[in-house]
Design a protein around this motif. Structure first.
Motif, PDB file in Angstrom:
ATOM      1  N   UNK A  52       0.833  -1.199   0.000  1.00 36.90           N
ATOM      2  CA  UNK A  52       0.000   0.000   0.000  1.00 36.90           C
ATOM      3  C   UNK A  52       0.872   1.255   0.000  1.00 36.90           C
ATOM      4  N   UNK A  53       2.000   1.206   0.696  1.00 33.45           N
ATOM      5  CA  UNK A  53       2.903   2.355   0.754  1.00 33.45           C
ATOM      6  C   UNK A  53       3.443   2.702  -0.632  1.00 33.45           C
ATOM      7  N   UNK A  54       3.736   1.692  -1.449  1.00 32.90           N
ATOM      8  CA  UNK A  54       4.232   1.942  -2.805  1.00 32.90           C
ATOM      9  C   UNK A  54       3.188   2.684  -3.636  1.00 32.90           C
ATOM     10  N   UNK A  55       1.924   2.297  -3.487  1.00 35.11           N
ATOM     11  CA  UNK A  55       0.874   2.931  -4.275  1.00 35.11           C
ATOM     12  C   UNK A  55       0.518   4.311  -3.720  1.00 35.11           C
ATOM     13  N   UNK A  56       0.679   4.492  -2.419  1.00 35.51           N
ATOM     14  CA  UNK A  56       0.541   5.838  -1.851  1.00 35.51           C
ATOM     15  C   UNK A  56       1.563   6.778  -2.476  1.00 35.51           C
ATOM     16  N   UNK A  57       2.800   6.321  -2.556  1.00 38.65           N
ATOM     17  CA  UNK A  57       3.860   7.148  -3.129  1.00 38.65           C
ATOM     18  C   UNK A  57       3.590   7.428  -4.609  1.00 38.65           C
ATOM     19  N   UNK A  58       3.101   6.423  -5.326  1.00 36.18           N
ATOM     20  CA  UNK A  58       2.871   6.569  -6.771  1.00 36.18           C
ATOM     21  C   UNK A  58       1.760   7.555  -7.082  1.00 36.18           C
ATOM     22  N   UNK A  59       0.766   7.668  -6.182  1.00 32.62           N
ATOM     23  CA  UNK A  59      -0.404   8.531  -6.416  1.00 32.62           C
ATOM     24  C   UNK A  59      -0.403   9.784  -5.535  1.00 32.62           C
ATOM     25  N   UNK A  60       0.745  10.083  -4.916  1.00 32.29           N
ATOM     26  CA  UNK A  60       0.845  11.233  -4.004  1.00 32.29           C
ATOM     27  C   UNK A  60      -0.197  11.122  -2.893  1.00 32.29           C
ATOM     28  N   UNK A  61      -0.242   9.921  -2.313  1.00 36.71           N
ATOM     29  CA  UNK A  61      -1.189   9.610  -1.234  1.00 36.71           C
ATOM     30  C   UNK A  61      -2.638   9.722  -1.710  1.00 36.71           C
ATOM     31  N   UNK A  62      -2.878   9.229  -2.940  1.00 36.45           N
ATOM     32  CA  UNK A  62      -4.218   9.239  -3.530  1.00 36.45           C
ATOM     33  C   UNK A  62      -4.810  10.650  -3.526  1.00 36.45           C
ATOM     34  N   UNK A  63      -3.993  11.576  -3.962  1.00 34.98           N
ATOM     35  CA  UNK A  63      -4.369  12.987  -3.971  1.00 34.98           C
ATOM     36  C   UNK A  63      -5.504  13.239  -4.967  1.00 34.98           C
ATOM     37  N   UNK A  64      -6.369  14.184  -4.640  1.00 36.27           N
ATOM     38  CA  UNK A  64      -7.545  14.464  -5.469  1.00 36.27           C
ATOM     39  C   UNK A  64      -7.158  14.839  -6.893  1.00 36.27           C
ATOM     40  N   UNK A  65      -6.042  15.533  -7.063  1.00 33.76           N
ATOM     41  CA  UNK A  65      -5.629  15.952  -8.405  1.00 33.76           C
ATOM     42  C   UNK A  65      -5.223  14.769  -9.293  1.00 33.76           C
ATOM     43  N   UNK A  66      -4.997  13.613  -8.679  1.00 34.08           N
ATOM     44  CA  UNK A  66      -4.636  12.407  -9.440  1.00 34.08           C
ATOM     45  C   UNK A  66      -5.856  11.565  -9.803  1.00 34.08           C
ATOM     46  N   UNK A  67      -7.031  11.952  -9.296  1.00 36.71           N
ATOM     47  CA  UNK A  67      -8.248  11.182  -9.555  1.00 36.71           C
ATOM     48  C   UNK A  67      -8.659  11.331 -11.015  1.00 36.71           C
ATOM     49  N   UNK A  68      -8.823  10.211 -11.732  1.00 35.64           N
ATOM     50  CA  UNK A  68      -9.185  10.263 -13.151  1.00 35.64           C
ATOM     51  C   UNK A  68     -10.500   9.560 -13.454  1.00 35.64           C
ATOM     52  N   UNK A  69     -11.097   8.897 -12.462  1.00 43.31           N
ATOM     53  CA  UNK A  69     -12.364   8.211 -12.700  1.00 43.31           C
ATOM     54  C   UNK A  69     -12.975   7.737 -11.402  1.00 43.31           C
ATOM     55  N   UNK A  70     -14.299   7.602 -11.420  1.00 44.14           N
ATOM     56  CA  UNK A  70     -15.011   7.162 -10.215  1.00 44.14           C
ATOM     57  C   UNK A  70     -16.312   6.500 -10.629  1.00 44.14           C
ATOM     58  N   UNK A  71     -16.661   5.410  -9.941  1.00 43.04           N
ATOM     59  CA  UNK A  71     -17.905   4.712 -10.231  1.00 43.04           C
ATOM     60  C   UNK A  71     -18.281   3.794  -9.100  1.00 43.04           C
ATOM     61  N   UNK A  72     -19.205   2.868  -9.390  1.00 45.24           N
ATOM     62  CA  UNK A  72     -19.658   1.945  -8.369  1.00 45.24           C
ATOM     63  C   UNK A  72     -18.546   1.047  -7.856  1.00 45.24           C
ATOM     64  N   UNK A  73     -17.526   0.809  -8.673  1.00 44.62           N
ATOM     65  CA  UNK A  73     -16.407  -0.054  -8.296  1.00 44.62           C
ATOM     66  C   UNK A  73     -15.475   0.626  -7.313  1.00 44.62           C
ATOM     67  N   UNK A  74     -15.425   1.962  -7.313  1.00 42.07           N
ATOM     68  CA  UNK A  74     -14.458   2.692  -6.499  1.00 42.07           C
ATOM     69  C   UNK A  74     -13.862   3.840  -7.295  1.00 42.07           C
ATOM     70  N   UNK A  75     -12.597   4.163  -7.018  1.00 42.54           N
ATOM     71  CA  UNK A  75     -11.942   5.292  -7.678  1.00 42.54           C
ATOM     72  C   UNK A  75     -10.695   4.843  -8.425  1.00 42.54           C
TER      73      UNK A  75
END
Length: 289
Positions: A52-75
């Motif tokens: 999980x730490x690797x993916x936090x680093x890759x997405x800047x801690x799942x920062x809002x500016x990195x969000x590219x899609x959202x649906x019933x499955x998640x983000x």
């Protein structure tokens, strides 16, 4: 038969085993877990297991500016792996009990078994604690839906050549699933939003959480609970629950009509006789035939 005890260090097997234990009162779920584990043991082991730490680093801690899609499955987040210098799409699933776990497992195992230029490439996954995250290659041009339906006034429509290239590539992806994969696979959720586009607008099918293996041998169909997206679901499947590869072919026809017309399969903002695209095309054909 209860699922085999997972080998130490195999997080996917451990997850399947835990699902089976959580579902101890359901024979159906225990059998499903066993089948998933058997498929997984025979699958290509190239998928990377992320922390999980690797993916936090890759997405800047799942920062809002990195969000590219959202649906019933998640983000879905855009990310970058420094160690491989690779852009990625990180799909963080919502976990609502067993169903969320099973959808996650199906998608991981399907994409480890299936390899084709017109299917999205699964890079890896994360099962740390209660996290269920899938990591894919990044598709810079988003989905077919983004370039086809409800376009902004200043957005240029896809040209005819690109539309036909996308239709052909998506058809090749379905053909592989139905006729060329080691086990026949029914996609069950073919729609414009699940057709992703790379930098050259080459299409790749994504989201295999609803996919089903079969029918196998002399069986003509798979009996299953009706799932999919309204407007793309074949009427005979919706009525009987009998799923065949032709169910995907019907869905492809619906998307192809969207590609040709630029209209949605279902559009409640239109007059009642135009809301269902398939029915409207039939009506127009009758008028002009």
């Amino acid at each position: 038969m209860s699922p085999q005890v997972p080998k130490e260090g195999n997080p996917l097997a451990s997850l399947v085993h835990s699902i089976s234990l959580e579902s101890d009162t359901s024979h159906k779920h225990r059998v499903a877990a066993e089948e998933i584990l058997q498929i997984g043991n025979n699958a290509n082991n190239s998928a990377r297991v992320f922390t999980y730490a690797e993916l936090q680093a890759a997405t800047k801690n799942f920062k809002a500016e990195c969000l590219i899609g959202e649906g019933g499955f998640g983000r879905v987040y855009n990310g970058h792996l420094e160690d491989t210098n690779q852009d990625i799409a990180v799909k963080q699933l919502d976990r609502n009990g067993l169903q969320g776990n099973r959808e996650f497992l199906v998608e991981v195992l399907m994409l480890r078994l299936l390899h084709h230029p017109n299917l999205v490439n699964l890079i890896g996954y994360c099962t740390d604690d209660d996290h269920r995250i899938l990591v894919y290659e990044y598709m810079p041009n988003g989905s077919l839906e983004d370039h086809l339906l409800d376009l902004a006034p200043n957005k240029k429509p896809l040209d005819w050549h690109t539309r036909m290239k996308i239709a052909e590539g998506a058809a090749k992806g379905l053909e592989y699933l139905h006729d060329m994969a080691n086990l026949p696979v029914i996609y069950r959720d073919f729609k414009a939003s699940n057709i992703l586009l790379d930098e050259d607008y080459d299409p790749k099918l994504s989201d295999f959480s609803l996919a089903k293996v079969g029918p196998i041998g002399d069986k003509s169909h798979v009996s299953t609970r009706v799932m999919g997206t309204y407007g793309y679901c074949a009427p005979e499947y919706a009525l009987t629950g009998q799923l065949t590869t032709m169910s995907d072919v019907y869905s492809f026809g619906g998307v192809f009509l969207e590609i040709i017309t630029g209209r949605r399969a279902i559009d409640t903002s239109r007059p009642s006789n135009e809301q269902n695209l398939v029915q409207w095309v039939r009506l127009v054909n009758e008028v002009f035939s």
